[in-house]
Write a protein that holds these residues in place. Sequence first.
Motif, PDB file in Angstrom:
ATOM      1  N   ASP A 283      12.876  63.860  83.543  1.00 37.74           N
ATOM      2  CA  ASP A 283      13.071  63.591  82.238  1.00 37.74           C
ATOM      3  C   ASP A 283      14.420  63.420  81.883  1.00 37.74           C
ATOM      4  O   ASP A 283      14.906  62.937  80.974  1.00 37.74           O
ATOM      5  CB  ASP A 283      12.291  64.288  81.342  1.00 37.74           C
TER       6      ASP A 283
ATOM      7  N   GLY B  30      17.334  77.008  90.067  1.00 43.90           N
ATOM      8  CA  GLY B  30      16.273  77.525  89.323  1.00 43.90           C
ATOM      9  C   GLY B  30      15.031  77.619  90.249  1.00 43.90           C
ATOM     10  O   GLY B  30      14.044  78.352  89.991  1.00 43.90           O
TER      11      GLY B  30
ATOM     12  N   GLN C 271       2.787  66.751  81.462  1.00 46.45           N
ATOM     13  CA  GLN C 271       2.753  66.012  82.781  1.00 46.45           C
ATOM     14  C   GLN C 271       4.020  65.467  83.033  1.00 46.45           C
ATOM     15  O   GLN C 271       4.910  65.193  82.015  1.00 46.45           O
ATOM     16  CB  GLN C 271       1.758  64.832  82.601  1.00 46.45           C
TER      17      GLN C 271
ATOM     18  N   ALA D 216       8.490  69.468  81.417  1.00 46.79           N
ATOM     19  CA  ALA D 216       7.449  70.649  81.874  1.00 46.79           C
ATOM     20  C   ALA D 216       6.895  71.222  80.888  1.00 46.79           C
ATOM     21  O   ALA D 216       6.466  71.009  79.713  1.00 46.79           O
ATOM     22  CB  ALA D 216       8.026  71.386  82.938  1.00 46.79           C
TER      23      ALA D 216
ATOM     24  N   GLN E  71      12.491  75.519  91.069  1.00 51.07           N
ATOM     25  CA  GLN E  71      11.427  75.160  90.405  1.00 51.07           C
ATOM     26  C   GLN E  71      10.867  73.897  91.452  1.00 51.07           C
ATOM     27  O   GLN E  71       9.708  73.590  91.365  1.00 51.07           O
ATOM     28  CB  GLN E  71      11.471  74.616  89.032  1.00 51.07           C
ATOM     29  N   SER E  72      11.883  73.173  91.972  1.00 55.62           N
ATOM     30  CA  SER E  72      11.326  72.047  92.718  1.00 55.62           C
ATOM     31  C   SER E  72      11.721  72.424  94.351  1.00 55.62           C
ATOM     32  O   SER E  72      11.025  72.199  95.179  1.00 55.62           O
ATOM     33  CB  SER E  72      12.246  70.837  92.473  1.00 55.62           C
TER      34      SER E  72
ATOM     35  N   GLY F 180      14.094  76.579  85.094  1.00 56.97           N
ATOM     36  CA  GLY F 180      14.747  75.547  85.785  1.00 56.97           C
ATOM     37  C   GLY F 180      15.981  75.123  85.089  1.00 56.97           C
ATOM     38  O   GLY F 180      16.216  75.553  83.948  1.00 56.97           O
TER      39      GLY F 180
HETATM   40  C1  LIG Z   1       4.898  72.631  87.209  1.00 59.44           C
HETATM   41  C2  LIG Z   1       6.226  71.621  87.171  1.00 59.44           C
HETATM   42  C3  LIG Z   1       6.231  70.690  86.147  1.00 59.44           C
HETATM   43  C4  LIG Z   1       7.407  69.832  85.927  1.00 59.44           C
HETATM   44  N1  LIG Z   1       7.467  68.882  85.065  1.00 59.44           N
HETATM   45  C5  LIG Z   1       8.643  68.204  84.898  1.00 59.44           C
HETATM   46  C6  LIG Z   1       8.694  67.258  83.865  1.00 59.44           C
HETATM   47  O1  LIG Z   1       7.594  66.908  83.420  1.00 59.44           O
HETATM   48  N2  LIG Z   1       9.917  66.660  83.741  1.00 59.44           N
HETATM   49  C7  LIG Z   1      10.835  66.797  84.532  1.00 59.44           C
HETATM   50  O2  LIG Z   1      12.108  66.268  84.163  1.00 59.44           O
HETATM   51  N3  LIG Z   1      10.913  67.866  85.353  1.00 59.44           N
HETATM   52  C8  LIG Z   1       9.753  68.499  85.574  1.00 59.44           C
HETATM   53  N4  LIG Z   1       9.760  69.666  86.682  1.00 59.44           N
HETATM   54  C9  LIG Z   1      10.914  69.751  87.339  1.00 59.44           C
HETATM   55  C10 LIG Z   1      11.936  70.795  86.666  1.00 59.44           C
HETATM   56  O3  LIG Z   1      12.912  70.123  85.850  1.00 59.44           O
HETATM   57  C11 LIG Z   1      12.731  71.482  87.600  1.00 59.44           C
HETATM   58  O4  LIG Z   1      13.541  72.464  86.839  1.00 59.44           O
HETATM   59  C12 LIG Z   1      13.921  70.503  88.147  1.00 59.44           C
HETATM   60  O5  LIG Z   1      13.539  69.665  88.944  1.00 59.44           O
HETATM   61  C13 LIG Z   1      14.676  71.394  89.325  1.00 59.44           C
HETATM   62  O6  LIG Z   1      15.583  72.292  88.724  1.00 59.44           O
HETATM   63  P1  LIG Z   1      15.805  73.851  89.358  1.00 59.44           P
HETATM   64  O7  LIG Z   1      17.050  74.391  88.592  1.00 59.44           O
HETATM   65  O8  LIG Z   1      14.604  74.603  89.539  1.00 59.44           O
HETATM   66  O9  LIG Z   1      16.538  73.398  90.728  1.00 59.44           O
HETATM   67  P2  LIG Z   1      15.938  73.646  92.165  1.00 59.44           P
HETATM   68  O10 LIG Z   1      14.540  73.782  92.287  1.00 59.44           O
HETATM   69  O11 LIG Z   1      16.565  75.129  92.815  1.00 59.44           O
HETATM   70  O12 LIG Z   1      16.862  72.631  92.809  1.00 59.44           O
HETATM   71  C14 LIG Z   1      16.319  71.283  93.053  1.00 59.44           C
HETATM   72  C15 LIG Z   1      17.229  70.460  94.185  1.00 59.44           C
HETATM   73  O13 LIG Z   1      18.385  70.237  93.672  1.00 59.44           O
HETATM   74  C16 LIG Z   1      19.528  70.964  94.356  1.00 59.44           C
HETATM   75  N5  LIG Z   1      20.799  71.532  93.481  1.00 59.44           N
HETATM   76  C17 LIG Z   1      20.192  72.311  92.373  1.00 59.44           C
HETATM   77  N6  LIG Z   1      21.294  72.893  91.779  1.00 59.44           N
HETATM   78  C18 LIG Z   1      22.290  71.929  92.242  1.00 59.44           C
HETATM   79  C19 LIG Z   1      23.710  72.005  91.913  1.00 59.44           C
HETATM   80  N7  LIG Z   1      24.335  72.380  91.068  1.00 59.44           N
HETATM   81  N8  LIG Z   1      24.439  71.177  92.586  1.00 59.44           N
HETATM   82  C20 LIG Z   1      23.988  70.597  94.081  1.00 59.44           C
HETATM   83  N9  LIG Z   1      22.548  70.589  94.176  1.00 59.44           N
HETATM   84  C21 LIG Z   1      21.633  71.394  93.493  1.00 59.44           C
HETATM   85  C22 LIG Z   1      18.630  71.824  95.361  1.00 59.44           C
HETATM   86  O14 LIG Z   1      19.403  72.072  96.621  1.00 59.44           O
HETATM   87  C23 LIG Z   1      17.482  71.408  95.531  1.00 59.44           C
HETATM   88  O15 LIG Z   1      17.592  70.284  96.480  1.00 59.44           O
HETATM   89  C24 LIG Z   1       8.685  70.405  86.824  1.00 59.44           C
HETATM   90  C25 LIG Z   1       8.346  71.289  87.640  1.00 59.44           C
HETATM   91  C26 LIG Z   1       7.415  72.221  87.741  1.00 59.44           C
HETATM   92  C27 LIG Z   1       7.432  73.213  88.853  1.00 59.44           C
END
Ligand SMILES: Cc1cc2nc3c(=O)[nH]c(=O)nc-3n(C[C@H](O)[C@H](O)[C@H](O)COP(=O)(O)OP(=O)(O)OC[C@H]3O[C@@H](n4cnc5c(N)ncnc54)[C@H](O)[C@@H]3O)c2cc1C
Length: 284
Positions: free
Chosen positions: A124, A33, A191, A102, A35-36, A110
């Motif tokens: 979480d 997604g 948060q 989030a 997001q991180s 995400g």
């Molecule tokens: C403003 C903000 C607030 C947030 N608050 C919270 C919160 O309160 N609690 C919480 O739990 N999270 C929170 N998050 C994080 C959120 O849950 C993200 O969605 C999550 O951390 C990452 O998911 P993503 O799908 O965006 O992964 P990405 O950002 O695309 O990837 C994250 C990492 O995982 C790896 N990866 C992703 N998918 C796979 C896969 N299938 N196999 C192997 N590696 C993989 C990527 O290479 C990267 O290193 C927040 C994020 C933001 C931007």
Amino acid sequence: MIPAQFDYVAPGTLDEALSALAEAGEDAKVLAGGQSLLPVLRMRLNVPSLVVDLGRIEALRGVRDDGDAIVIGAMTRHIDVLTDPLVREHAALLSEAVGHVADPQVRHRGTFGGALAHADPAGDLGAPTLAVGASFEVAGPNGTRTVDADDFFEDLFTTAVQDGEILTEVRIPKHTGWGAHYEKFVRVAHQWPIVAVAAAVKVEGATISEARVGLTNMGLTPLRARSVEAALVGQPATDETVRVAAASAAEGTSPPSDLNGEADYRRHLATVLTRRAVLAAAGV
Ligand SMILES: Cc1cc2nc3c(=O)[nH]c(=O)nc-3n(C[C@H](O)[C@H](O)[C@H](O)COP(=O)(O)OP(=O)(O)OC[C@H]3O[C@@H](n4cnc5c(N)ncnc54)[C@H](O)[C@@H]3O)c2cc1C
């Protein structure tokens, strides 16, 4: 900041994604997604030569019933886990926890697997997967392997998923009829948790027959509160039992000290939140 230059591919199948990773070697990064990962790239904390976007691989999305378990595809967005009736019925703890991730904007981009693969100690979703005894399917160049939740989170931002591998799905044994509660402590809405507790409890008659408790942000990885679990099982589901059991919640933990609170404060929070989570899960 603008990320350093990288090549980008968006394959349509898991095999193509694995081949792209194998070709690029350890310099490649998987995108879910974003997001991180995107903030990490923008701050140039990671400078991959290739980004492999999983967004077009439909097989990695969705929730399915698999007999005694439900299976959540790694690319299933948080919002789709939150609203899924199978998750609500058979894995209520995850349904509840994902609602705490989030804000709606992040939950619409995400993914379930992305959050777990990222393995932020304040995330979480890790503690609830421990509490429901989930297992993780990881695909790599040599096939697929299964990793139990207890072995998945290895260190800070580090899981059992190796370079060249992809987390494909998470399998959750059905917890139909179990009580569940996720208790998250924050100072302001949306948060990351200062501390949170995930509790799954089965009460038969008036006795706690099974109990699993996971702790968020009490160490470098999500943790099981095993002494609490042991103190609950076989005991009457009463306020007193839960109070005594919850007192050992911080045993064996090493919480961080930061601007949100000192380690001692977190240890205290863990006992209070465990008591609340278990009482709610047990319906006391
Ligand atoms: C403003 C903000 C607030 C947030 N608050 C919270 C919160 O309160 N609690 C919480 O739990 N999270 C929170 N998050 C994080 C959120 O849950 C993200 O969605 C999550 O951390 C990452 O998911 P993503 O799908 O965006 O992964 P990405 O950002 O695309 O990837 C994250 C990492 O995982 C790896 N990866 C992703 N998918 C796979 C896969 N299938 N196999 C192997 N590696 C993989 C990527 O290479 C990267 O290193 C927040 C994020 C933001 C931007």
